[in-house]
Design a protein around this motif. Structure first.
Motif, PDB file in Angstrom:
ATOM      1  N   LYS A 231      50.541  53.616  28.590  1.00 36.99           N
ATOM      2  CA  LYS A 231      50.212  53.319  29.989  1.00 36.99           C
ATOM      3  C   LYS A 231      50.106  51.824  30.256  1.00 36.99           C
ATOM      4  O   LYS A 231      50.739  51.285  31.158  1.00 36.99           O
ATOM      5  CB  LYS A 231      48.887  54.001  30.382  1.00 36.99           C
ATOM      6  CG  LYS A 231      48.856  55.489  30.128  1.00 36.99           C
ATOM      7  CD  LYS A 231      47.504  56.105  30.466  1.00 36.99           C
ATOM      8  CE  LYS A 231      46.350  55.629  29.606  1.00 36.99           C
ATOM      9  NZ  LYS A 231      46.392  56.031  28.191  1.00 36.99           N
ATOM     10  N   SER A 232      49.264  51.162  29.443  1.00 37.53           N
ATOM     11  CA  SER A 232      49.060  49.725  29.672  1.00 37.53           C
ATOM     12  C   SER A 232      50.345  48.944  29.426  1.00 37.53           C
ATOM     13  O   SER A 232      50.639  47.987  30.140  1.00 37.53           O
ATOM     14  CB  SER A 232      47.948  49.189  28.773  1.00 37.53           C
ATOM     15  OG  SER A 232      46.725  49.800  29.111  1.00 37.53           O
ATOM     16  N   THR A 233      51.126  49.372  28.435  1.00 38.85           N
ATOM     17  CA  THR A 233      52.387  48.681  28.149  1.00 38.85           C
ATOM     18  C   THR A 233      53.307  48.750  29.373  1.00 38.85           C
ATOM     19  O   THR A 233      53.908  47.754  29.767  1.00 38.85           O
ATOM     20  CB  THR A 233      53.070  49.328  26.924  1.00 38.85           C
ATOM     21  OG1 THR A 233      52.154  49.288  25.835  1.00 38.85           O
ATOM     22  CG2 THR A 233      54.335  48.593  26.547  1.00 38.85           C
TER      23      THR A 233
ATOM     24  N   MET B  14      46.071  48.832  38.918  1.00 37.63           N
ATOM     25  CA  MET B  14      44.692  48.873  38.421  1.00 37.63           C
ATOM     26  C   MET B  14      44.630  49.641  37.111  1.00 37.63           C
ATOM     27  O   MET B  14      44.932  50.835  37.076  1.00 37.63           O
ATOM     28  CB  MET B  14      43.777  49.554  39.445  1.00 37.63           C
ATOM     29  CG  MET B  14      43.793  48.888  40.804  1.00 37.63           C
ATOM     30  SD  MET B  14      42.604  49.669  41.907  1.00 37.63           S
ATOM     31  CE  MET B  14      42.862  48.693  43.389  1.00 37.63           C
ATOM     32  N   ASP B  15      44.238  48.974  36.036  1.00 38.22           N
ATOM     33  CA  ASP B  15      44.132  49.616  34.718  1.00 38.22           C
ATOM     34  C   ASP B  15      42.665  49.928  34.436  1.00 38.22           C
ATOM     35  O   ASP B  15      41.863  49.034  34.200  1.00 38.22           O
ATOM     36  CB  ASP B  15      44.705  48.680  33.642  1.00 38.22           C
ATOM     37  CG  ASP B  15      44.993  49.410  32.326  1.00 38.22           C
ATOM     38  OD1 ASP B  15      44.608  50.588  32.203  1.00 38.22           O
ATOM     39  OD2 ASP B  15      45.592  48.796  31.426  1.00 38.22           O
ATOM     40  N   GLU B  16      42.289  51.183  34.514  1.00 41.87           N
ATOM     41  CA  GLU B  16      40.915  51.644  34.329  1.00 41.87           C
ATOM     42  C   GLU B  16      39.907  50.823  35.148  1.00 41.87           C
ATOM     43  O   GLU B  16      38.991  50.230  34.594  1.00 41.87           O
ATOM     44  CB  GLU B  16      40.548  51.643  32.848  1.00 41.87           C
ATOM     45  CG  GLU B  16      41.507  52.532  32.037  1.00 41.87           C
ATOM     46  CD  GLU B  16      41.052  52.737  30.603  1.00 41.87           C
ATOM     47  OE1 GLU B  16      39.850  52.923  30.392  1.00 41.87           O
ATOM     48  OE2 GLU B  16      41.918  52.726  29.711  1.00 41.87           O
ATOM     49  N   PRO B  17      40.086  50.800  36.480  1.00 40.67           N
ATOM     50  CA  PRO B  17      39.231  49.946  37.308  1.00 40.67           C
ATOM     51  C   PRO B  17      37.785  50.416  37.411  1.00 40.67           C
ATOM     52  O   PRO B  17      36.912  49.640  37.766  1.00 40.67           O
ATOM     53  CB  PRO B  17      39.901  50.000  38.687  1.00 40.67           C
ATOM     54  CG  PRO B  17      40.579  51.317  38.714  1.00 40.67           C
ATOM     55  CD  PRO B  17      41.048  51.555  37.310  1.00 40.67           C
TER      56      PRO B  17
ATOM     57  N   SER C 126      45.633  49.990  21.340  1.00 37.78           N
ATOM     58  CA  SER C 126      45.369  50.257  22.757  1.00 37.78           C
ATOM     59  C   SER C 126      43.853  50.313  22.964  1.00 37.78           C
ATOM     60  O   SER C 126      43.090  50.448  22.001  1.00 37.78           O
ATOM     61  CB  SER C 126      46.002  51.584  23.158  1.00 37.78           C
ATOM     62  OG  SER C 126      45.238  52.661  22.674  1.00 37.78           O
ATOM     63  N   GLY C 127      43.431  50.198  24.227  1.00 38.33           N
ATOM     64  CA  GLY C 127      42.004  50.148  24.548  1.00 38.33           C
ATOM     65  C   GLY C 127      41.206  51.292  23.940  1.00 38.33           C
ATOM     66  O   GLY C 127      40.156  51.094  23.324  1.00 38.33           O
ATOM     67  N   GLY C 128      41.702  52.499  24.095  1.00 42.47           N
ATOM     68  CA  GLY C 128      40.985  53.665  23.605  1.00 42.47           C
ATOM     69  C   GLY C 128      40.916  53.693  22.088  1.00 42.47           C
ATOM     70  O   GLY C 128      39.916  54.130  21.505  1.00 42.47           O
TER      71      GLY C 128
HETATM   72 MG   LIG Z   1      45.419  51.028  28.048  1.00 42.16          MG
END
Ligand SMILES: [Mg+2]
Ligand SMILES: Nc1ncnc2c1ncn2[C@@H]1O[C@H](COP(=O)(O)OP(=O)(O)OP(=O)(O)O)[C@@H](O)[C@H]1O
Length: 502
Positions: A45-47, A168-171, A401-403
């Motif tokens: 997703k973020s990529t 918006m990435d996990e706003p 990744s964040g998670g």
């Molecule tokens: Mg991410």
């Protein structure tokens, strides 16, 4: 809504060493829609949105705006095309005023005889803020604003630069329930004005409330784009994301309450929290609920020794704990898994393996040195158990990744074999599949007799997991609820104070 997309990304591929983050992904965006991207941790997703914002370059594929192929080779180019990204760590300057932040680098439009007309700048800033329906003074320092207000300033900044697409990435990761509602009002307003939103979140409820379409990614490929969020069963979406059916909730396991493991008496820290008293027993999960900013994290940090406090006593495993000494706390068998994983939980430039073993190196050491074999065995065990997506445990944490970074923090806590584990927002940014696994792990830990504290803003999580719930409000304990009597309404009423929700 205009049905024809004005932005299309086709056949996008992107690889990093050892991982193909995106494989022939298609994505498109219509004017004035909220297009959500869903997927497990590490799905890509973020990529995908970093490519859209010019922060990363695709290896192959075509991006078209209004039918014309474009090259997004820098964030500046993405800006020119009207793409703005609201990052979790805002691109703002805390010491400057709201207005100065909004027009940073664009001051020349307010130049008058060589000087910047500050009054004009402020009134322009006010105009954008008013458009978004918020009461923020353009002249206050940014650092005096809440996270939610800073986010609004970021959005106004994007609008002032003519943004057509806001990404918006996990706003909502660090917003309270009420702040989330306000953000949604802002998003609706943007949508009505023809701005398109790309929205990433792990909270399905949010996607259902705000989303027009959903694109689901799994392991770097696009699974499907759903044309509507209406009348689609939740289970179906989850199944598309994880590729299998999921049990919705881990049943609460009954455990024997053991001896007292933690006793807090009259803990006070001026300006942060007051008169904190509670006890935790072995084999018990104690929840801390309350609004963002109610002092929960501050109390936990003081208990762990990460922050000093003014008065009070912390008894742990029968002994009085020293103030402000986290390494002693770890040695004594206490571990805090912080909410802010990037700043406090991990050393980004070290590999996963070294991060995980850091709290208790003695567990993987022979007399004189660290045993690489023991380290590998232990870390691989937790990496597998928590399903950390990585080609190898030697990968630097920075590249996860964040998670998956969050999972590394969890692995550290599990590895440390503590008698008391404090989880601060354990599932923030974690996908639905892994959430269930984490609940399962927490349950198996208490069965072994560990004492656990869970701080969480997600009420269903607290209500489902905990034996007892302490609700905090304005730095004090507003009340305590026993499992069985604890309901969403009762917890909210305590968190909001007298009068409850109105
Ligand atoms: Mg991410
Ligand atoms: N700079 C990088 N270097 C190496 N690998 C990377 C880099 N950025 C991302 N990856 C890898 O690419 C994959 C996709 O990561 P991405 O950040 O896009 O996932 P995500 O869907 O946003 O996940 P999350 O929900 O956990 O934030 C992951 O396996 C990740 O480890």
């Amino acid at each position: 809504m205009d049905q024809a997309p004005f932005l299309t990304m086709s056949n996008i591929c992107k690889s990093f060493p050892g991982v193909q983050a995106l494989k022939n992904v298609d994505f498109d965006l219509r004017k004035g829609e909220v297009h959500c991207i869903l997927g497990e941790n590490g799905a890509g997703k973020s990529t995908l949105i970093k490519i859209l914002s010019g922060a990363l370059r695709e290896d192959s594929g075509v991006i078209r705006v209004d039918g014309k192929a474009v090259t997004l080779d820098s964030p500046a180019r993405a800006h020119e095309l009207g793409f703005s990204t609201i990052y979790q760590e805002f691109n703002l300057c805390p010491n400057l005023s709201v207005a100065a932040n909004m027009f940073l680098g664009e001051e020349k439009q307010f130049k008058n005889k060589g000087l910047i007309d500050k009054a004009k700048m402020r009134s322009k800033a006010k105009e954008y803020l008013t458009k978004l329906g918020v009461e923020i003074s353009p002249s206050v320092r940014l650092s005096s604003l809440t996270v939610a207000q800073q986010q609004v300033v970021e959005i106004s900044k994007a609008l002032s630069r003519g943004a057509k697409v806001i990404i918006m990435d996990e706003p909502t990761a660090s917003l309270s329930g009420e702040e989330v509602e306000r953000l949604f009002e802002t998003i609706c307003l943007l949508r009505e004005n023809g701005v398109s939103i790309v929205y990433i979140s792990h909270r399905l409820d949010e996607i259902f409330e705000i989303g027009d379409r959903i694109t689901i990614l799994r392991d770097g490929t696009k699974v499907k784009t759903l044309e509507s969020t209406k009348e689609i069963p939740r289970e179906e979406i989850v199944a598309l994301m994880v590729g299998r059916k999921l049990e919705d909730w881990i049943p609460k396991i009954k455990t024997e309450k053991g001896k007292e493991i933690l006793k807090i008496t009259d803990l006070n820290s001026e300006g942060k929290f007051y008169d904190i008293n509670f006890t935790l027993y072995e084999g018990e999960i104690l929840g801390f609920s309350g609004l963002v900013g109610s002092g929960r994290t501050e109390v936990m940090r003081a208990i762990f020794g990460a922050d000093p406090y003014d008065k009070g006593t912390i008894w742990f495993d029968g002994k009085e704990m020293e103030k402000n000494n986290p390494s002693k706390a770890i040695k004594a068998g206490m571990y805090l898994l912080p909410e802010n994983r990037k700043d406090q939980g991990l050393i980004l430039l070290l590999p996963i393996s070294q991060n995980v073993t850091l709290p208790r190196l003695s567990l993987v050491s022979n007399i004189f040195k660290i045993s690489k074999g023991k380290e590998r065995e232990a870390v691989e065990h937790y990496s597998k158990e928590l399903n950390i997506k990585t080609p190898t445990i030697r990968r630097l944490v920075k590249f996860l990744s964040g998670g998956n970074q969050q999972k590394c923090v969890l692995a550290k806590g599990l590895f440390s074999r503590s008698k008391l584990l404090i989880f601060d927002e354990p599932t923030r940014g974690i996908d639905v599949g892994t959430k269930a696994e984490i609940y399962d792990l927490i349950n198996s830990l208490v069965v072994e007799g560990i004492g656990i504290i869970v701080v969480s803003s997600e009420l269903p999580e607290i209500l489902g997991l905990c034996d007892r719930i302490i609700v905090m409000k304005d730095g004090t304990i507003a009340g305590e609820l026993e499992r069985g009597h604890a309901t969403q309404e009762a917890a909210m009423a305590l968190a909001l104070g007298e009068g409850g929700i109105n």
